[in-house]
Scaffold this motif. Sequence first.
Motif, PDB file in Angstrom:
ATOM      1  N   GLN A   1       0.792  -1.334  -0.102  1.00  0.00           N
ATOM      2  CA  GLN A   1       0.029  -0.112  -0.031  1.00  0.00           C
ATOM      3  C   GLN A   1       0.932   1.265   0.182  1.00  0.00           C
ATOM      4  O   GLN A   1       1.900   1.311   0.476  1.00  0.00           O
ATOM      5  CB  GLN A   1      -0.918   0.122   1.153  1.00  0.00           C
TER       6      GLN A   1
ATOM      7  N   SER B   1      -6.531   1.970   6.214  1.00  0.00           N
ATOM      8  CA  SER B   1      -7.171   0.970   5.313  1.00  0.00           C
ATOM      9  C   SER B   1      -7.937  -0.059   6.070  1.00  0.00           C
ATOM     10  O   SER B   1      -7.528  -0.491   6.999  1.00  0.00           O
ATOM     11  CB  SER B   1      -6.028   0.299   4.651  1.00  0.00           C
TER      12      SER B   1
ATOM     13  N   THR C   1      -9.005  -3.714   5.221  1.00  0.00           N
ATOM     14  CA  THR C   1      -8.348  -4.848   4.190  1.00  0.00           C
ATOM     15  C   THR C   1      -8.748  -6.226   4.674  1.00  0.00           C
ATOM     16  O   THR C   1      -8.829  -6.615   5.829  1.00  0.00           O
ATOM     17  CB  THR C   1      -6.738  -4.871   3.983  1.00  0.00           C
TER      18      THR C   1
ATOM     19  N   ARG D   1      -1.055  -6.523   5.290  1.00  0.00           N
ATOM     20  CA  ARG D   1      -0.652  -5.452   4.554  1.00  0.00           C
ATOM     21  C   ARG D   1       0.366  -4.837   4.892  1.00  0.00           C
ATOM     22  O   ARG D   1       0.524  -5.148   6.083  1.00  0.00           O
ATOM     23  CB  ARG D   1      -1.910  -4.445   4.296  1.00  0.00           C
TER      24      ARG D   1
ATOM     25  N   SER E   1      -3.507   0.311  -3.281  1.00  0.00           N
ATOM     26  CA  SER E   1      -3.178  -1.003  -2.992  1.00  0.00           C
ATOM     27  C   SER E   1      -3.067  -1.520  -4.328  1.00  0.00           C
ATOM     28  O   SER E   1      -3.828  -1.609  -5.411  1.00  0.00           O
ATOM     29  CB  SER E   1      -4.048  -1.807  -2.287  1.00  0.00           C
TER      30      SER E   1
END
Length: 543
Positions: free
Chosen positions: A415, A435, A437, A441, A480
């Motif tokens: 990201q 984020s 997700t 990440r 992303s």
Amino acid sequence: MLTLRQVKIPLSFFAEDEKDGIKSFIADAIPCNVRDIKDIRILKKSVDARKKPDIYFNYTLSVAFAAENAILRKHPKKHILIERPKETVYTLPAHAAPGKRERPLIIGDGPAGLFAAYLLAVLGFCPVVFERGAAVEERIQAVDNFFATGKLSDRTNVCYGEGGAGTFSDGKLNTLTKDRFGRQQFVLETFYKYGADENILYDAKPHIGTDRLREVLPRMRKAIEEMGGEFHFNTRVTDFLTTAGEDGRPVLAGIRTESGKEYYSHEAVLAMGHSARDTVRTLNGMGVSMRSKEFAVGVRIEHPQEWLDRAQFELTHPLLPRGDYKLAGKAASGRGVWTFCMCPGGTVVNSSSEDGRLSVNGMSNRLRDGKNCNSAVIVHVGAEDFSLTDPLAAIAFQEGLEEKAFSLCKGKIPQQLFADFRNGRMSSSYGAFSSETGGLRDFGRVDAIFPPELKNAITDGIEEFGRKIKGFDREDAILSGVESRTSSPVRINREEDYQSPSMKGLYPCGEGAGFAGGIMSAAVDGIRCAERVAQELVESSGF
């Protein structure tokens, strides 16, 4: 029942119950006594927010009046259009006759394979379905484990398993094509029959939601089995058996699975999805006609959903949907850039299906109640980037991007904030929001995944979209990568009878074969292929 079109009702007219508000508005507009309106069914519904804060709902309605002929006679034909119903109803093809018969094979249980199997089961042909991934109950566990640990199953994941890639998506069912034959309505009514919310039958942008799809799919599977169908999960098809036809063209005789077991049939719907690269390579090695196809690649971009709701509507109301968008433009290089698969209140997910390669997608649950919205921002790729004459060149290009994405953060979703993407530097923290997700990440140089021209085109697109929706290009928008599975990078050719020119009895179908781009279009293509299979079986066997 009468059909009322062009019913435009201001949002301010509604209090709590939607149908009570519609009934009051119709009674005033026609006019008639509200007691004479016996029933209302919403056929289509969309939001018009072009002149916000004056927001309207546009409806097409089916309304039962106490005296329909009187309504038709006295109503002036302006503003609201009132007419007798003109519905397009899907007509089922010929049914199989009772008795023993050859069973058609379905390779892949995504939207195309599922609806091909469902229709053939309804018609009495008892299809046999092969899916390399697991049934949805087992699949959910495998995906949850992958998101939590990063340990990928290359057999059951976000791309492989019952329902295909659509099971872990927003479940969007809209399409730009007209429904001349009622196939789209058949898809919507089937999903509703097995548990989807009623609003998919009339919303202009219908969606089921990942959570609801997980409930619908097992019910459809059970129905197909009760009609004589058969499912083989965790079963990958590795070979296609053929015999020589009278004209020298190979004729499908059956398939072989990785366990070595063979299943015989002269009719097989090839609905393997957009990620079954090994199957594509097998068919290419057999000489099955195919070609590389232009497609699109890019990133997922996240924003706070509250920002978008305010940008779209400037107010809140219980009847308003979550804000969404569909944007398109051109980069300085001339390449097309657009948004794709927008997920209100959704999550960016790791949709990898192979070790050493990483791709991302977006998904939303039925209520779309997450804190962020996300969408793909993608750029066209084609002859400038790979050879269209090599059937496997586009796949190789796609794989190269995914390998770079994987290497950035050792398999975690890479990201980068938009300001850092634009300037080619690593991000170290999020801005005003973080984020949402599905999957591990980390920060990485998402911009480094792409050749400079593609990176610049994505940047140009986001900046242009910022001029259309203020704040779209905010510096802390989260990117992303890599969004690479927007559609199949290969077209497995077929003729007017939906069969491969290289193998009679093989029906390339759906998104994986290059004939669809989403749940609805794939499901409709599955129906088309099933119709043709049914016709072939009836004509060839005298059913």
